[in-house]
Design a protein around this motif. Structure first.
Motif, PDB file in Angstrom:
ATOM      1  N   LEU A   1       8.052  -4.516   7.641  1.00  0.00           N
ATOM      2  CA  LEU A   1       8.431  -3.204   7.990  1.00  0.00           C
ATOM      3  C   LEU A   1       7.767  -2.428   8.788  1.00  0.00           C
ATOM      4  CD1 LEU A   1       9.953  -2.251   4.357  1.00  0.00           C
ATOM      5  CD2 LEU A   1      11.232  -2.993   6.296  1.00  0.00           C
ATOM      6  N   ASP A   2       7.908  -1.815   9.824  1.00  0.00           N
ATOM      7  CA  ASP A   2       7.005  -0.906  10.656  1.00  0.00           C
ATOM      8  C   ASP A   2       6.592   0.564   9.935  1.00  0.00           C
ATOM      9  OD1 ASP A   2       5.720   0.522  12.755  1.00  0.00           O
ATOM     10  OD2 ASP A   2       7.553  -0.033  14.088  1.00  0.00           O
ATOM     11  N   LEU A   3       5.447   0.803  10.200  1.00  0.00           N
ATOM     12  CA  LEU A   3       4.894   2.062   9.288  1.00  0.00           C
ATOM     13  C   LEU A   3       4.840   3.108  10.151  1.00  0.00           C
ATOM     14  CD1 LEU A   3       1.577   0.459   7.493  1.00  0.00           C
ATOM     15  CD2 LEU A   3       4.030   0.515   6.779  1.00  0.00           C
ATOM     16  N   ALA A   4       5.708   3.000  11.282  1.00  0.00           N
ATOM     17  CA  ALA A   4       5.992   4.126  12.132  1.00  0.00           C
ATOM     18  C   ALA A   4       5.959   5.405  11.495  1.00  0.00           C
ATOM     19  CB  ALA A   4       6.689   3.637  13.564  1.00  0.00           C
ATOM     20  N   PRO A   5       7.213   5.399  10.525  1.00  0.00           N
ATOM     21  CA  PRO A   5       7.426   6.735   9.843  1.00  0.00           C
ATOM     22  C   PRO A   5       6.404   7.317   9.225  1.00  0.00           C
ATOM     23  CG  PRO A   5       9.078   5.069   9.609  1.00  0.00           C
ATOM     24  CD  PRO A   5       7.926   4.293  10.128  1.00  0.00           C
ATOM     25  N   VAL A   6       5.487   6.472   8.440  1.00  0.00           N
ATOM     26  CA  VAL A   6       4.393   7.149   7.750  1.00  0.00           C
ATOM     27  C   VAL A   6       3.309   7.771   8.906  1.00  0.00           C
ATOM     28  CG1 VAL A   6       2.574   6.613   6.499  1.00  0.00           C
ATOM     29  CG2 VAL A   6       4.643   5.473   6.177  1.00  0.00           C
ATOM     30  N   ARG A   7       3.083   6.974   9.998  1.00  0.00           N
ATOM     31  CA  ARG A   7       2.219   7.569  11.030  1.00  0.00           C
ATOM     32  C   ARG A   7       2.857   8.959  11.675  1.00  0.00           C
ATOM     33  NH1 ARG A   7       2.533   3.646  13.792  1.00  0.00           N
ATOM     34  NH2 ARG A   7       0.630   2.676  13.254  1.00  0.00           N
ATOM     35  N   ALA A   8       4.276   8.879  11.699  1.00  0.00           N
ATOM     36  CA  ALA A   8       4.856  10.261  12.164  1.00  0.00           C
ATOM     37  C   ALA A   8       4.609  11.430  11.166  1.00  0.00           C
ATOM     38  CB  ALA A   8       6.305   9.955  12.379  1.00  0.00           C
ATOM     39  N   ALA A   9       4.734  10.980   9.770  1.00  0.00           N
ATOM     40  CA  ALA A   9       4.483  12.104   8.773  1.00  0.00           C
ATOM     41  C   ALA A   9       3.098  12.686   9.105  1.00  0.00           C
ATOM     42  CB  ALA A   9       4.899  11.501   7.500  1.00  0.00           C
ATOM     43  N   LEU A  10       2.206  11.891   9.223  1.00  0.00           N
ATOM     44  CA  LEU A  10       0.903  12.336   9.375  1.00  0.00           C
ATOM     45  C   LEU A  10       0.728  13.268  10.494  1.00  0.00           C
ATOM     46  CD1 LEU A  10      -1.090   9.085   8.273  1.00  0.00           C
ATOM     47  CD2 LEU A  10      -1.085  11.284   7.284  1.00  0.00           C
ATOM     48  N   VAL A  11       1.314  12.664  11.692  1.00  0.00           N
ATOM     49  CA  VAL A  11       1.158  13.646  12.797  1.00  0.00           C
ATOM     50  C   VAL A  11       1.749  14.948  12.607  1.00  0.00           C
ATOM     51  CG1 VAL A  11       1.980  13.804  15.334  1.00  0.00           C
ATOM     52  CG2 VAL A  11       0.622  11.588  14.358  1.00  0.00           C
ATOM     53  N   GLU A  12       2.897  15.048  11.856  1.00  0.00           N
ATOM     54  CA  GLU A  12       3.869  16.117  11.897  1.00  0.00           C
ATOM     55  C   GLU A  12       2.933  17.258  10.911  1.00  0.00           C
ATOM     56  OE1 GLU A  12       7.238  15.245   9.856  1.00  0.00           O
ATOM     57  OE2 GLU A  12       8.396  14.147  11.699  1.00  0.00           O
ATOM     58  N   LEU A  13       1.982  16.623  10.066  1.00  0.00           N
ATOM     59  CA  LEU A  13       1.092  17.509   9.504  1.00  0.00           C
ATOM     60  C   LEU A  13      -0.182  17.701   9.976  1.00  0.00           C
ATOM     61  CD1 LEU A  13       1.893  15.979   5.708  1.00  0.00           C
ATOM     62  CD2 LEU A  13       2.537  18.041   6.855  1.00  0.00           C
ATOM     63  N   GLY A  14      -0.286  17.530  11.279  1.00  0.00           N
ATOM     64  CA  GLY A  14      -1.532  17.719  11.957  1.00  0.00           C
ATOM     65  C   GLY A  14      -2.741  16.877  12.192  1.00  0.00           C
ATOM     66  N   GLN A  15      -2.374  15.673  11.732  1.00  0.00           N
ATOM     67  CA  GLN A  15      -3.229  14.732  11.330  1.00  0.00           C
ATOM     68  C   GLN A  15      -3.258  13.791  12.736  1.00  0.00           C
ATOM     69  OE1 GLN A  15      -5.619  14.788   8.748  1.00  0.00           O
ATOM     70  NE2 GLN A  15      -4.280  16.752   8.811  1.00  0.00           N
TER      71      GLN A  15
ATOM     72  N   PRO B   1      -8.188  16.337   4.934  1.00  0.00           N
ATOM     73  CA  PRO B   1      -7.941  17.599   3.920  1.00  0.00           C
ATOM     74  C   PRO B   1      -6.675  18.080   3.480  1.00  0.00           C
ATOM     75  CG  PRO B   1      -7.993  18.135   6.363  1.00  0.00           C
ATOM     76  CD  PRO B   1      -7.997  16.747   6.321  1.00  0.00           C
ATOM     77  N   LEU B   2      -5.632  16.951   3.645  1.00  0.00           N
ATOM     78  CA  LEU B   2      -4.317  17.430   3.210  1.00  0.00           C
ATOM     79  C   LEU B   2      -4.380  17.892   1.565  1.00  0.00           C
ATOM     80  CD1 LEU B   2      -2.118  14.845   5.248  1.00  0.00           C
ATOM     81  CD2 LEU B   2      -2.235  17.461   5.601  1.00  0.00           C
ATOM     82  N   PRO B   3      -3.590  18.644   1.278  1.00  0.00           N
ATOM     83  CA  PRO B   3      -3.307  19.128  -0.049  1.00  0.00           C
ATOM     84  C   PRO B   3      -2.109  17.868  -0.824  1.00  0.00           C
ATOM     85  CG  PRO B   3      -1.945  20.630   1.168  1.00  0.00           C
ATOM     86  CD  PRO B   3      -2.843  19.771   1.980  1.00  0.00           C
ATOM     87  N   ALA B   4      -2.323  17.915  -2.065  1.00  0.00           N
ATOM     88  CA  ALA B   4      -1.626  16.976  -2.609  1.00  0.00           C
ATOM     89  C   ALA B   4       0.119  17.077  -2.410  1.00  0.00           C
ATOM     90  CB  ALA B   4      -1.668  17.351  -4.247  1.00  0.00           C
ATOM     91  N   ALA B   5       0.653  18.289  -2.159  1.00  0.00           N
ATOM     92  CA  ALA B   5       2.254  18.125  -1.795  1.00  0.00           C
ATOM     93  C   ALA B   5       2.335  17.584  -0.429  1.00  0.00           C
ATOM     94  CB  ALA B   5       2.510  19.801  -1.928  1.00  0.00           C
ATOM     95  N   ASP B   6       1.429  17.896   0.348  1.00  0.00           N
ATOM     96  CA  ASP B   6       1.367  17.130   1.625  1.00  0.00           C
ATOM     97  C   ASP B   6       1.325  15.652   1.549  1.00  0.00           C
ATOM     98  OD1 ASP B   6       1.980  19.371   3.080  1.00  0.00           O
ATOM     99  OD2 ASP B   6       0.155  19.975   3.811  1.00  0.00           O
ATOM    100  N   ARG B   7       0.419  15.132   0.796  1.00  0.00           N
ATOM    101  CA  ARG B   7      -0.148  13.957   0.732  1.00  0.00           C
ATOM    102  C   ARG B   7       1.124  13.153   0.200  1.00  0.00           C
ATOM    103  NH1 ARG B   7      -4.902  15.600  -1.695  1.00  0.00           N
ATOM    104  NH2 ARG B   7      -4.130  14.680  -3.548  1.00  0.00           N
TER     105      ARG B   7
END
Length: 223
Positions: A18-32, A73-79
């Motif tokens: 499985l490609d982890l691209a969706p996890v990477r995209a979620a991080l980028v959407e949160l400014g990481q 520095p992401l808060p728990a909800a964003d993590r």
């Protein structure tokens, strides 16, 4: 004992299938930063390996959350939102033909992960390849992490085969090394890793890609 054609092939899940691209995209959407994921994923494995080596245990999701908290520095909800993205993973483009090749050859296919239960099933279903996989196994059931020898022996037992009749295919050399200690046939190919390290026991198969790993397993002599 030389390697023989396996009756069952177990596949690692995260990155291997499985490609982890969706996890990477979620991080980028949160400014990481886009390059944060490899470090977090590596620290997730370190966290899980450390608990297992120390004789304790934690879930993959909890290890991922701890790793992400250390790296951002992401808060728990964003993590938690980022962790949820593991349920959005899809197979790499080379997965369907590889699994189909094994199915057509009459070889049983399972997945073997220390990741959260349901992740493999969701990704395989999304990719339309669930029917090619007999079952999905998570070592959370026995509360340990690969590459502990016990995980591979447990998987062989669940599949009702002797360890030497099972192969593990993974894009992580440490995973293959663990499988070798349990008597499985190990097959490695690169995704994020460049080479198979010489500090590990030699894999039966070191291939250039997933298709090559599967072809090499099928080319092994019958037992």
């Amino acid at each position: 004992m030389s390697a023989a054609r396996p009756d069952v092939v177990a596949f690692d899940v995260n990155e291997t299938l499985l490609d982890l691209a969706p996890v990477r995209a979620a991080l980028v959407e949160l400014g990481q930063p886009a390059d944060l994921l490899p470090a977090v994923f590596a620290r997730t494995l370190l966290t899980g390996f450390a608990t297992a080596t120390a004789g304790t245990w934690c879930r993959f999701r909890d290890a991922f959350d701890a790793a992400l908290a250390q790296a951002s520095p992401l808060p728990a909800a964003d993590r938690s939102r980022v962790a949820d993205a593991f349920l959005e993973l899809v197979p790499h483009a080379d997965v369907e033909p590889a699994l189909r090749r094994l199915a057509e050859a009459g070889v049983r296919v399972v997945t073997l992960t220390h990741g959260s239960p349901g992740v493999a099933e969701a990704g395989l279903e999304r990719g339309g390849v669930q029917a090619l996989v007999e079952r999905s196994l998570s070592s959370e059931v026995i509360r340990t992490w690969k590459p502990a020898r016990s995980v591979y022996l447990w998987a062989a037992g669940v599949c009702d085969v002797a360890p030497e009749r099972m192969a593990l295919v993974a894009a992580h050399a440490w995973d293959v090394h663990g499988a070798l200690q349990a008597g499985l046939t190990g097959a490695w190919f690169p995704r994020a890793e460049r080479v198979y390290p010489q500090v590990y026991d030699p894999a039966a198969i070191v291939a250039g890609d997933l298709a090559g790993a599967v072809d090499a397993l099928l080319a092994l002599p019958p037992r």
